[in-house]
Design a protein around this motif. Structure first.
Motif, short mmCIF file in Angstrom:
data_model
loop_
_atom_site.label_atom_id
_atom_site.label_comp_id
_atom_site.label_asym_id
_atom_site.label_seq_id
_atom_site.Cartn_x
_atom_site.Cartn_y
_atom_site.Cartn_z
N LYS A 59 0.87 -1.18 0.00
CA LYS A 59 0.00 0.00 0.00
C LYS A 59 0.90 1.23 0.00
O LYS A 59 1.70 1.42 0.93
N GLN A 60 0.79 2.05 -1.03
CA GLN A 60 1.59 3.27 -1.12
C GLN A 60 1.06 4.30 -0.11
O GLN A 60 -0.15 4.40 0.10
N THR A 61 1.99 5.02 0.51
CA THR A 61 1.64 6.10 1.44
C THR A 61 2.33 7.38 0.99
O THR A 61 3.15 7.34 0.06
N VAL A 62 2.06 8.46 1.64
CA VAL A 62 2.67 9.75 1.31
C VAL A 62 4.18 9.71 1.56
O VAL A 62 4.94 10.37 0.87
N SER A 100 5.71 3.28 1.78
CA SER A 100 4.71 2.22 1.59
C SER A 100 4.67 1.32 2.82
O SER A 100 5.56 1.37 3.67
N THR A 101 3.61 0.50 2.88
CA THR A 101 3.48 -0.49 3.96
C THR A 101 2.98 -1.81 3.40
O THR A 101 2.31 -1.85 2.37
N THR A 127 7.17 -1.32 7.03
CA THR A 127 7.13 0.01 6.44
C THR A 127 8.39 0.26 5.63
O THR A 127 9.49 -0.08 6.07
N SER A 129 7.69 8.56 9.73
CA SER A 129 6.46 7.78 9.58
C SER A 129 5.25 8.58 10.04
O SER A 129 4.20 8.53 9.44
N HIS A 130 5.42 9.33 11.11
CA HIS A 130 4.40 10.21 11.67
C HIS A 130 5.06 10.99 12.80
O HIS A 130 6.17 10.64 13.23
#
Length: 151
Positions: free
Chosen positions: A44-47, A50-51, A70, A78-79
């Protein structure tokens, strides 16, 4: 006077309530021994990268066991630093990261392990020139404390 219509409406309401309680009370099945092929786990692509989410389920000894991997792009976090009641392990597979541990940023590379204790502030950022890949293992049990209020 109670009418037949009143009884039908009451019966439907009671039946619906019991069905909702039964559905809400169902627990996910206990995870059994399993093997997970890296290439079969969807990415799953993230900003920030990915994860890959491997599993999230109760086990014979834990209320929930969760594992994801991740991939964090260079220069990304990550955040923001945060805390949560569950404990977690982070295992660095590739790259160079900095992890916030007890108020101090620590530089770590491949093979390093980070333990994030319950309700303690922590964070992670990629400080290298290549993607950082790390495994995150979270768990909760009957003794996992409640979340502390954010300050």
């Amino acid at each position: 006077m109670i009418t037949r219509r009143d009884l039908v409406v009451a019966f439907i309401a009671i039946s619906a309530t019991l069905c909702m309680v039964a559905v809400a009370d169902q627990k996910a099945p206990i995870m059994q021994s399993a093997a997970f092929d890296w290439n079969s786990i969807p990415v799953k692509q993230t900003v920030v990268g990915s994860t890959r989410s491997f599993f999230r389920a109760p086990t014979a000894t834990l209320d929930e066991l969760e594992l994801h991997v991740t991939t964090l792009n260079p220069g990304q976090a990550s955040h923001p630093p945060h805390q949560h009641p569950n404990e977690e392990l982070v295992i660095v597979r590739e790259g160079t990261v900095e992890a916030l541990v007890q108020g101090e940023w620590k530089r770590l590379g491949p093979g390093s392990v980070i333990f994030n204790a319950s309700n303690q502030l922590h964070g992670l950022k990629n400080v290298g020139d290549t993607p950082a890949i790390y495994h995150v293992i979270n768990w909760t049990s009957a003794t996992t404390p409640k979340a502390k209020p954010q300050s």
